[in-house]
Motif scaffolding. Structure first.
Motif, PDB file in Angstrom:
ATOM      1  N   UNK A  77     166.992 -43.911  58.319  1.00  0.00           N
ATOM      2  CA  UNK A  77     166.184 -42.689  58.325  1.00  0.00           C
ATOM      3  C   UNK A  77     165.013 -42.768  59.295  1.00  0.00           C
ATOM      4  N   UNK A  78     164.946 -43.829  60.078  1.00  0.00           N
ATOM      5  CA  UNK A  78     163.874 -43.949  61.081  1.00  0.00           C
ATOM      6  C   UNK A  78     164.066 -42.857  62.131  1.00  0.00           C
ATOM      7  N   UNK A  79     163.066 -42.022  62.307  1.00  0.00           N
ATOM      8  CA  UNK A  79     163.225 -40.859  63.191  1.00  0.00           C
ATOM      9  C   UNK A  79     162.211 -40.806  64.322  1.00  0.00           C
ATOM     10  N   UNK A  80     161.242 -41.697  64.331  1.00  0.00           N
ATOM     11  CA  UNK A  80     160.235 -41.653  65.393  1.00  0.00           C
ATOM     12  C   UNK A  80     160.821 -42.190  66.696  1.00  0.00           C
ATOM     13  N   UNK A  81     160.268 -41.694  67.794  1.00  0.00           N
ATOM     14  CA  UNK A  81     160.663 -42.236  69.092  1.00  0.00           C
ATOM     15  C   UNK A  81     159.476 -42.133  70.046  1.00  0.00           C
ATOM     16  N   UNK A  82     158.496 -43.035  69.892  1.00  0.00           N
ATOM     17  CA  UNK A  82     157.279 -42.953  70.692  1.00  0.00           C
ATOM     18  C   UNK A  82     157.407 -43.559  72.083  1.00  0.00           C
ATOM     19  N   UNK A  83     158.578 -44.075  72.434  1.00  0.00           N
ATOM     20  CA  UNK A  83     158.703 -44.793  73.705  1.00  0.00           C
ATOM     21  C   UNK A  83     158.715 -43.871  74.912  1.00  0.00           C
ATOM     22  N   UNK A  84     158.988 -42.584  74.741  1.00  0.00           N
ATOM     23  CA  UNK A  84     158.819 -41.618  75.834  1.00  0.00           C
ATOM     24  C   UNK A  84     157.516 -40.865  75.560  1.00  0.00           C
ATOM     25  N   UNK A  85     156.451 -41.344  76.182  1.00  0.00           N
ATOM     26  CA  UNK A  85     155.101 -40.934  75.787  1.00  0.00           C
ATOM     27  C   UNK A  85     154.825 -39.458  76.021  1.00  0.00           C
ATOM     28  N   UNK A  86     155.432 -38.860  77.046  1.00  0.00           N
ATOM     29  CA  UNK A  86     155.085 -37.481  77.381  1.00  0.00           C
ATOM     30  C   UNK A  86     156.301 -36.560  77.377  1.00  0.00           C
ATOM     31  N   UNK A  87     157.351 -36.998  76.758  1.00  0.00           N
ATOM     32  CA  UNK A  87     158.559 -36.192  76.617  1.00  0.00           C
ATOM     33  C   UNK A  87     158.552 -35.519  75.256  1.00  0.00           C
ATOM     34  N   UNK A  88     159.193 -34.371  75.171  1.00  0.00           N
ATOM     35  CA  UNK A  88     159.297 -33.690  73.883  1.00  0.00           C
ATOM     36  C   UNK A  88     160.095 -34.530  72.890  1.00  0.00           C
ATOM     37  N   UNK A 448     163.686 -49.692  78.582  1.00  0.00           N
ATOM     38  CA  UNK A 448     163.688 -49.605  77.121  1.00  0.00           C
ATOM     39  C   UNK A 448     164.677 -50.596  76.510  1.00  0.00           C
ATOM     40  N   UNK A 449     165.796 -50.826  77.177  1.00  0.00           N
ATOM     41  CA  UNK A 449     166.820 -51.738  76.656  1.00  0.00           C
ATOM     42  C   UNK A 449     166.255 -53.145  76.473  1.00  0.00           C
ATOM     43  N   UNK A 450     165.409 -53.574  77.427  1.00  0.00           N
ATOM     44  CA  UNK A 450     164.897 -54.940  77.391  1.00  0.00           C
ATOM     45  C   UNK A 450     163.476 -55.049  76.861  1.00  0.00           C
ATOM     46  N   UNK A 451     162.792 -53.942  76.722  1.00  0.00           N
ATOM     47  CA  UNK A 451     161.380 -54.009  76.331  1.00  0.00           C
ATOM     48  C   UNK A 451     161.012 -52.774  75.523  1.00  0.00           C
ATOM     49  N   UNK A 452     160.857 -52.956  74.211  1.00  0.00           N
ATOM     50  CA  UNK A 452     160.402 -51.874  73.339  1.00  0.00           C
ATOM     51  C   UNK A 452     158.931 -52.016  72.973  1.00  0.00           C
ATOM     52  N   UNK A 453     158.215 -52.905  73.656  1.00  0.00           N
ATOM     53  CA  UNK A 453     156.791 -53.074  73.376  1.00  0.00           C
ATOM     54  C   UNK A 453     155.961 -52.002  74.058  1.00  0.00           C
ATOM     55  N   UNK A 454     156.369 -51.617  75.269  1.00  0.00           N
ATOM     56  CA  UNK A 454     155.613 -50.627  76.031  1.00  0.00           C
ATOM     57  C   UNK A 454     156.122 -49.215  75.786  1.00  0.00           C
ATOM     58  N   UNK A 455     155.353 -48.271  76.288  1.00  0.00           N
ATOM     59  CA  UNK A 455     155.792 -46.881  76.292  1.00  0.00           C
ATOM     60  C   UNK A 455     155.990 -46.438  77.733  1.00  0.00           C
ATOM     61  N   UNK A 456     156.844 -45.427  77.911  1.00  0.00           N
ATOM     62  CA  UNK A 456     157.226 -44.984  79.242  1.00  0.00           C
ATOM     63  C   UNK A 456     157.030 -43.467  79.333  1.00  0.00           C
ATOM     64  N   UNK A 457     157.192 -42.925  80.525  1.00  0.00           N
ATOM     65  CA  UNK A 457     156.838 -41.528  80.750  1.00  0.00           C
ATOM     66  C   UNK A 457     157.883 -40.575  80.171  1.00  0.00           C
ATOM     67  N   UNK A 458     159.134 -40.799  80.538  1.00  0.00           N
ATOM     68  CA  UNK A 458     160.189 -39.855  80.172  1.00  0.00           C
ATOM     69  C   UNK A 458     161.524 -40.559  80.287  1.00  0.00           C
ATOM     70  N   UNK A 459     162.569 -39.946  79.749  1.00  0.00           N
ATOM     71  CA  UNK A 459     163.893 -40.510  79.855  1.00  0.00           C
ATOM     72  C   UNK A 459     164.935 -39.523  79.385  1.00  0.00           C
ATOM     73  N   UNK A 460     166.198 -39.874  79.599  1.00  0.00           N
ATOM     74  CA  UNK A 460     167.372 -39.083  79.224  1.00  0.00           C
ATOM     75  C   UNK A 460     167.568 -37.836  80.076  1.00  0.00           C
ATOM     76  N   UNK A 461     166.543 -37.033  80.248  1.00  0.00           N
ATOM     77  CA  UNK A 461     166.705 -35.802  81.015  1.00  0.00           C
ATOM     78  C   UNK A 461     165.316 -35.288  81.384  1.00  0.00           C
ATOM     79  N   UNK A 462     165.101 -34.873  82.650  1.00  0.00           N
ATOM     80  CA  UNK A 462     163.767 -34.401  83.047  1.00  0.00           C
ATOM     81  C   UNK A 462     163.325 -33.129  82.333  1.00  0.00           C
ATOM     82  N   UNK A 463     164.288 -32.358  81.776  1.00  0.00           N
ATOM     83  CA  UNK A 463     163.894 -31.133  81.091  1.00  0.00           C
ATOM     84  C   UNK A 463     163.017 -31.429  79.890  1.00  0.00           C
ATOM     85  N   UNK A 464     163.129 -32.622  79.290  1.00  0.00           N
ATOM     86  CA  UNK A 464     162.324 -32.950  78.122  1.00  0.00           C
ATOM     87  C   UNK A 464     160.857 -33.151  78.490  1.00  0.00           C
ATOM     88  N   UNK A 465     160.576 -33.702  79.658  1.00  0.00           N
ATOM     89  CA  UNK A 465     159.199 -33.791  80.141  1.00  0.00           C
ATOM     90  C   UNK A 465     158.701 -32.416  80.558  1.00  0.00           C
TER      91      UNK A 465
END
Length: 566
Positions: A77-88, A448-465
């Motif tokens: 039930x874990x639903x958070x995803x803070x690794x894309x800091x500025x993506x929806x 993200x695959x190798x490092x879940x300690x940091x946060x990143x700008x965006x991912x998966x699709x630019x429309x989310x940013x």
């Protein structure tokens, strides 16, 4: 109501009149044995295609696998995803691919994630092929063990997309099963197929609705009856696949962004940095890549037209479910072919599936051998000639993919370790939750695959940013395209009066502590980072360099904001 065999004619795959005793209340023993042999063949084929070094054909493969591992670590039930800091995606707390990530979860439990990806890929491809086989066997298609491999080997680009660790591969088998159950029932089969398709890959729930609508229309035109039970089962299944996930309302919001807003922005010509698969296929390139497959598909269409014009009584003698399957697969194949040419390469996955189902239906209805005294649409000699041509084209399809050469399609891709050094350097040198700015959104899955300690700008699709903050998007966009380096701006164009200092943008707007640059894709940004004294280079390997911004970000995130503790 979905048509049943009792009302519309016996299913040749399950009819006891065939002289074989059914088992499990569904198939004769020889069919069960055939299914088991097909499963073995599917697994063996998938294992051969995934043999050798593990290669990444699309960066999202790494994201999906690592996101699946989060559920193993933090609960289903874990639903958070803070690794894309500025993506929806980072604020919605929902997962569009929840079911697919649960499917991957068992493969993340080993000690070597790269090997886990190999076994997951084998399972995904073998499952898709087997589901397609079971659907064709259920539909009474002749030689059902042949056609799933035609879906796999339709063309070199098609097989490349079938060896990706992505949900669309498994979705193809589910769509085949959905279409057949919409034609022949049972109603619970329609529900399960629609549920699994939506639960696995919510982005493609519209294909469930489209297939149901076309099938409903086919039933009405052929039988003058509304298959309302099958339609209701499909809608209920799709709704269940959406709702049975953490935060379904937020998932619907993400779905609206990726489907509706993306389509609007694309129609308006907004220059988003889309991946190649999101662009339409050039018609000349499509013909060049899919020429033998196009020959099979167009030949089947031609044969259907000839039968309708000259042997209409043979067509009318077909059971209603067979005719409905024939027309539904034909219409869907044409729709997705047009989408491939006009909208996106992604639609080629569904085009080849429905085209193969249509070719198989035409072969079964008009070309396969029939019992003595049975009706035939074509003379035996002509049927043998057409079948022989089809076999030659099929062998050409497989040969184009599997023939040895210097540039085999299966050798395309890159190592999952490509950015491992950079990601691990960040993990050891940075503090938990510190933000890494990366101009190229495609590198997020590798980091993200190798490092879940940091946060990143965006991912998966630019429309989310873009959906989260269009002004931020344009600032990152210009740095990615090379239109900006020392300066950028918050608009599609950058006149002098609105440009902003890049260093200040990285600190103030993106709260970044580190800047990662692909020096090959962003040479101007790399040159600026080298000469600006406010940045210190801390890592360099190959084409990638990482710089630390001198001075702390203006609003450094706290541990409670990031949730990134691994």
């Amino acid at each position: 109501m979905a048509p049943s065999e009792e009302r519309t004619g016996a299913d040749p795959a399950t009819d006891p009149a065939e002289g074989r005793k059914p088992v499990w209340g569904m198939w004769p023993a020889w069919k069960v044995a055939e299914a088991l042999l097909f499963l073995v063949a599917a697994v063996a084929t998938a294992a051969l295609l995934f043999a050798g070094p593990v290669l990444v054909r699309d960066p999202d493969e790494l994201y999906h696998f690592r996101h699946a591992a989060l559920y193993a670590q933090r609960g289903l039930l874990f639903s958070e995803f803070p690794w894309t800091a500025f993506s929806i995606i980072g604020t919605a707390n929902a997962d569009l691919w929840y079911g697919f990530h649960l499917f991957l979860l068992p493969f993340t439990l080993g000690t070597d994630p790269v090997e886990g990806m190999r076994y997951a890929g084998i399972a995904i491809l073998a499952s898709s092929l087997t589901l397609t086989y079971l659907a064709l066997a259920r539909a009474g298609i002749a030689y059902p063990f042949v056609w799933p491999f035609l879906v796999l080997f339709a063309a070199p680009p098609a097989v490349l997309r079938m060896v990706m660790l992505r949900p669309h591969v498994l979705s193809l088998g589910l769509f085949a099963w959905l279409l057949v159950t919409l034609m022949r029932g049972p109603t619970w089969g329609v529900f399960l197929a629609a549920f699994a398709a939506a639960f696995l890959h919510l982005n493609l729930v519209w294909i469930v609705l489209l297939s149901t609508g076309v099938a409903l229309l086919a039933h009405w035109l052929l039988e003058r009856k509304w298959a309302w039970r099958a339609a209701a089962a499909a809608l209920a299944g799709a709704a269940g696949g959406w709702l049975l996930r953490p935060n379904p309302l937020s998932a619907a919001k993400l779905l609206r962004v990726q489907l509706v807003q993306w389509a609007i922005e694309k129609q308006q010509g907004t220059p988003l940095l889309l991946g190649g698969e999101a662009l339409p296929v050039d018609p000349a390139g499509l013909v060049l890549q899919f020429l033998p497959f196009l020959g099979l598909w167009c030949g089947a269409i031609t044969l259907l037209v000839v039968v309708l014009l000259r042997k209409r009584e043979i067509y009318r003698a077909l059971p209603a479910p067979q005719r409905a399957f024939l027309w539904t697969s034909a219409v869907l194949s044409v729709v997705f072919f047009e989408m491939t040419v006009l909208v996106s390469l992604r639609a080629s996955d569904q085009w080849k599936l429905f085209a193969v189902l249509f070719v198989a239906a035409v072969f079964t209805a008009f070309l396969r051998p029939v019992a003595p005294g049975g009706s035939m649409a074509l003379a035996p000699r002509l049927r043998r000639i057409i079948t022989g041509v089809g076999l030659v084209l099929s062998f050409i399809l497989a040969g184009r993919v599997l023939a040895p050469g210097e540039e085999r399609w299966l050798a395309q891709g890159y190592s999952p370790d490509r950015l491992r050094g950079a990601a691990e350097w960040l993990r050891y040198q940075s503090q938990p939750g510190e933000i890494v700015f990366h101009a190229q959104w495609q590198v997020f899955p590798e980091l993200f695959f190798w490092n879940q300690q940091n946060r990143y700008i965006n991912g998966m699709d630019p429309i989310f940013l873009f959906a989260a903050d269009a002004r931020r998007y344009w600032k990152a966009h210009h740095l990615a395209t090379g239109q900006g380096s020392a300066f950028t701006c918050a608009a599609p164009e950058c006149p002098d009066e609105i440009v902003e200092d890049t260093y200040q943008v990285l600190r103030r707007d993106f709260q970044a502590t580190y800047l990662l640059v692909d020096r090959r894709k962003s040479p101007y940004l790399a040159a600026w980072a080298e000469r600006d004294r406010r940045l210190e280079r801390g890592f360099a390997s190959g084409e990638v360099a990482i710089y630390r911004l001198v001075g702390a970000p203006t609003a450094a995130p706290s541990d409670s904001e990031t949730g990134a503790r691994d």
